[in-house]
Scaffold this motif. Structure first.
Motif, PDB file in Angstrom:
ATOM      1  N   MET A  54       2.229   8.942 -16.763  1.00  0.00           N
ATOM      2  CA  MET A  54       2.639   8.008 -15.733  1.00  0.00           C
ATOM      3  C   MET A  54       2.278   6.714 -15.745  1.00  0.00           C
ATOM      4  SD  MET A  54       1.512   8.509 -11.804  1.00  0.00           S
ATOM      5  CE  MET A  54       2.360   9.767 -10.943  1.00  0.00           C
ATOM      6  N   THR A  55       3.250   5.804 -15.663  1.00  0.00           N
ATOM      7  CA  THR A  55       2.632   4.235 -15.713  1.00  0.00           C
ATOM      8  C   THR A  55       1.986   3.920 -14.632  1.00  0.00           C
ATOM      9  OG1 THR A  55       4.753   3.689 -14.907  1.00  0.00           O
ATOM     10  CG2 THR A  55       4.843   4.069 -17.239  1.00  0.00           C
ATOM     11  N   ASP A  56       1.439   2.699 -14.655  1.00  0.00           N
ATOM     12  CA  ASP A  56       0.661   2.132 -13.567  1.00  0.00           C
ATOM     13  C   ASP A  56       1.909   1.890 -12.432  1.00  0.00           C
ATOM     14  OD1 ASP A  56      -1.671   2.260 -14.657  1.00  0.00           O
ATOM     15  OD2 ASP A  56      -1.885  -0.125 -14.903  1.00  0.00           O
ATOM     16  N   ALA A  57       3.095   1.279 -12.820  1.00  0.00           N
ATOM     17  CA  ALA A  57       4.051   1.006 -11.718  1.00  0.00           C
ATOM     18  C   ALA A  57       4.422   2.667 -11.041  1.00  0.00           C
ATOM     19  CB  ALA A  57       5.302   0.653 -12.680  1.00  0.00           C
ATOM     20  N   GLU A  58       4.470   3.653 -11.823  1.00  0.00           N
ATOM     21  CA  GLU A  58       4.921   4.849 -11.378  1.00  0.00           C
ATOM     22  C   GLU A  58       3.827   5.336 -10.256  1.00  0.00           C
ATOM     23  OE1 GLU A  58       7.618   6.878 -14.496  1.00  0.00           O
ATOM     24  OE2 GLU A  58       5.400   6.918 -14.906  1.00  0.00           O
ATOM     25  N   LEU A  59       2.399   5.140 -10.763  1.00  0.00           N
ATOM     26  CA  LEU A  59       1.464   5.402  -9.740  1.00  0.00           C
ATOM     27  C   LEU A  59       1.494   4.769  -8.577  1.00  0.00           C
ATOM     28  CD1 LEU A  59      -1.354   6.792  -9.073  1.00  0.00           C
ATOM     29  CD2 LEU A  59      -2.491   5.131 -10.592  1.00  0.00           C
ATOM     30  N   GLU A  60       1.639   3.156  -8.693  1.00  0.00           N
ATOM     31  CA  GLU A  60       2.046   2.370  -7.619  1.00  0.00           C
ATOM     32  C   GLU A  60       2.913   3.025  -6.646  1.00  0.00           C
ATOM     33  OE1 GLU A  60       2.259  -1.743  -9.011  1.00  0.00           O
ATOM     34  OE2 GLU A  60       0.143  -1.615  -9.860  1.00  0.00           O
ATOM     35  N   GLN A  61       3.947   3.295  -7.050  1.00  0.00           N
ATOM     36  CA  GLN A  61       5.069   3.710  -6.265  1.00  0.00           C
ATOM     37  C   GLN A  61       4.705   5.256  -5.736  1.00  0.00           C
ATOM     38  OE1 GLN A  61       8.000   2.338  -5.300  1.00  0.00           O
ATOM     39  NE2 GLN A  61       8.245   4.159  -4.097  1.00  0.00           N
ATOM     40  N   PHE A  62       3.969   6.271  -6.299  1.00  0.00           N
ATOM     41  CA  PHE A  62       3.752   7.140  -5.954  1.00  0.00           C
ATOM     42  C   PHE A  62       2.719   6.933  -4.622  1.00  0.00           C
ATOM     43  CE2 PHE A  62       0.353  10.529  -5.211  1.00  0.00           C
ATOM     44  CZ  PHE A  62       1.024  11.641  -4.943  1.00  0.00           C
ATOM     45  N   ILE A  63       1.529   5.920  -4.513  1.00  0.00           N
ATOM     46  CA  ILE A  63       0.758   5.506  -3.791  1.00  0.00           C
ATOM     47  C   ILE A  63       1.492   5.227  -2.595  1.00  0.00           C
ATOM     48  CG2 ILE A  63      -0.835   3.795  -3.050  1.00  0.00           C
ATOM     49  CD1 ILE A  63      -2.371   4.387  -6.031  1.00  0.00           C
ATOM     50  N   ALA A  64       2.584   4.177  -2.685  1.00  0.00           N
ATOM     51  CA  ALA A  64       3.150   3.548  -1.803  1.00  0.00           C
ATOM     52  C   ALA A  64       3.913   4.505  -0.918  1.00  0.00           C
ATOM     53  CB  ALA A  64       4.269   2.412  -2.213  1.00  0.00           C
ATOM     54  N   THR A  65       4.418   5.542  -1.521  1.00  0.00           N
ATOM     55  CA  THR A  65       5.204   6.600  -0.836  1.00  0.00           C
ATOM     56  C   THR A  65       4.240   7.626  -0.144  1.00  0.00           C
ATOM     57  OG1 THR A  65       6.829   6.323  -2.342  1.00  0.00           O
ATOM     58  CG2 THR A  65       6.958   8.305  -0.940  1.00  0.00           C
ATOM     59  N   ASN A  66       3.170   7.823  -0.627  1.00  0.00           N
ATOM     60  CA  ASN A  66       2.358   9.095  -0.242  1.00  0.00           C
ATOM     61  C   ASN A  66       0.957   8.747   0.343  1.00  0.00           C
ATOM     62  OD1 ASN A  66       4.208  11.686  -0.999  1.00  0.00           O
ATOM     63  ND2 ASN A  66       4.146  10.280  -2.798  1.00  0.00           N
ATOM     64  N   ILE A  67       0.380   7.635  -0.046  1.00  0.00           N
ATOM     65  CA  ILE A  67      -1.032   7.585   0.260  1.00  0.00           C
ATOM     66  C   ILE A  67      -1.188   6.435   1.243  1.00  0.00           C
ATOM     67  CG2 ILE A  67      -3.369   7.173  -0.751  1.00  0.00           C
ATOM     68  CD1 ILE A  67      -1.987   9.927  -1.582  1.00  0.00           C
ATOM     69  N   HIS A  68      -1.916   6.514   2.471  1.00  0.00           N
ATOM     70  CA  HIS A  68      -2.036   5.293   3.445  1.00  0.00           C
ATOM     71  C   HIS A  68      -3.323   4.786   3.260  1.00  0.00           C
ATOM     72  CE1 HIS A  68       2.315   6.296   5.349  1.00  0.00           C
ATOM     73  NE2 HIS A  68       2.277   6.028   4.077  1.00  0.00           N
ATOM     74  N   SER A  69      -4.452   5.612   2.877  1.00  0.00           N
ATOM     75  CA  SER A  69      -5.702   5.105   3.003  1.00  0.00           C
ATOM     76  C   SER A  69      -6.681   5.942   1.795  1.00  0.00           C
ATOM     77  CB  SER A  69      -6.198   5.767   4.565  1.00  0.00           C
ATOM     78  OG  SER A  69      -6.388   7.146   4.466  1.00  0.00           O
ATOM     79  N   VAL A  70      -7.995   5.176   1.734  1.00  0.00           N
ATOM     80  CA  VAL A  70      -8.722   5.719   0.651  1.00  0.00           C
ATOM     81  C   VAL A  70      -9.237   7.023   1.202  1.00  0.00           C
ATOM     82  CG1 VAL A  70     -11.118   5.296  -0.205  1.00  0.00           C
ATOM     83  CG2 VAL A  70      -9.616   3.325   0.068  1.00  0.00           C
ATOM     84  N   GLU A  71      -9.283   7.364   2.534  1.00  0.00           N
ATOM     85  CA  GLU A  71      -9.857   8.685   2.959  1.00  0.00           C
ATOM     86  C   GLU A  71      -8.831   9.668   2.551  1.00  0.00           C
ATOM     87  OE1 GLU A  71     -11.142   5.725   6.300  1.00  0.00           O
ATOM     88  OE2 GLU A  71      -9.217   6.147   5.233  1.00  0.00           O
ATOM     89  N   GLU A  72      -7.647   9.527   2.456  1.00  0.00           N
ATOM     90  CA  GLU A  72      -6.561  10.387   2.087  1.00  0.00           C
ATOM     91  C   GLU A  72      -6.615  10.788   0.487  1.00  0.00           C
ATOM     92  OE1 GLU A  72      -2.932   9.327   5.008  1.00  0.00           O
ATOM     93  OE2 GLU A  72      -2.783   8.821   2.931  1.00  0.00           O
ATOM     94  N   VAL A  73      -7.185   9.672  -0.402  1.00  0.00           N
ATOM     95  CA  VAL A  73      -7.338   9.884  -1.750  1.00  0.00           C
ATOM     96  C   VAL A  73      -8.732  10.930  -1.826  1.00  0.00           C
ATOM     97  CG1 VAL A  73      -8.056   8.972  -4.051  1.00  0.00           C
ATOM     98  CG2 VAL A  73      -6.560   7.916  -2.585  1.00  0.00           C
ATOM     99  N   GLU A  74      -9.841  10.400  -1.084  1.00  0.00           N
ATOM    100  CA  GLU A  74     -11.012  11.190  -1.202  1.00  0.00           C
ATOM    101  C   GLU A  74     -10.626  12.710  -0.635  1.00  0.00           C
ATOM    102  OE1 GLU A  74     -14.187  10.381  -1.761  1.00  0.00           O
ATOM    103  OE2 GLU A  74     -13.993   8.165  -2.105  1.00  0.00           O
ATOM    104  N   ILE A  75      -9.905  13.055   0.355  1.00  0.00           N
ATOM    105  CA  ILE A  75      -9.536  14.272   0.812  1.00  0.00           C
ATOM    106  C   ILE A  75      -8.855  15.025  -0.443  1.00  0.00           C
ATOM    107  CG2 ILE A  75      -8.124  15.706   1.948  1.00  0.00           C
ATOM    108  CD1 ILE A  75      -8.839  13.769   4.401  1.00  0.00           C
TER     109      ILE A  75
END
Length: 125
Positions: free
Chosen positions: A1-22
């Motif tokens: 996965m490229t950085d751009a693909e990761l950024e797109q995944f984050i933009a679509t699915n992740i709205h907070s650092v807490e979500e990443v921690e969970i």
């Protein structure tokens, strides 16, 4: 996965650092159901915040809810999403600032889009 693909995944699915921690916590033991209280204690985050974030991750297809409706486990909807979450959590572990910046950039973009929706006449006289 490229950085751009990761950024797109984050933009679509992740709205907070807490979500990443969970996601990071629950992905370590995907068959275990966790309550918001237990996750909160483990992560040092208020249970109310964890519960709200877990419900959002459930809505986005990244978690499953237990029969009681108040416990959650890691359960991406498909293998591609599971791989994307793995890249996210690995990147968060190794390059935390990269992930945090991507989350805040995506949130700023969402906020600008929301604000633009209220501009009258699209800025034309």
């Amino acid at each position: 996965m490229t950085d751009a693909e990761l950024e797109q995944f984050i933009a679509t699915n992740i709205h907070s650092v807490e979500e990443v921690e969970i996601l990071t916590l629950l992905s370590r033991s995907p068959d275990t159901y966790w309550s918001a209280d237990a996750m909160g204690q483990q992560l040092g985050i208020k249970a109310e915040v964890v519960g709200a974030r877990a419900r959002e991750l459930l809505r986005r297809g990244l978690l499953a809810v237990g029969e009681s409706g108040s416990v959650y486990r890691y359960a991406p909807t498909d293998e591609k999403t599971k791989e994307q979450v793995t890249v996210l959590t690995d990147t968060y572990r190794d390059r935390r600032i990269t992930v945090i910046n991507a989350i805040y950039t995506a949130n700023l973009t969402r906020l600008r889009s929301f604000a633009d929706a209220f501009k009258l006449g699209g800025g034309k006289p």
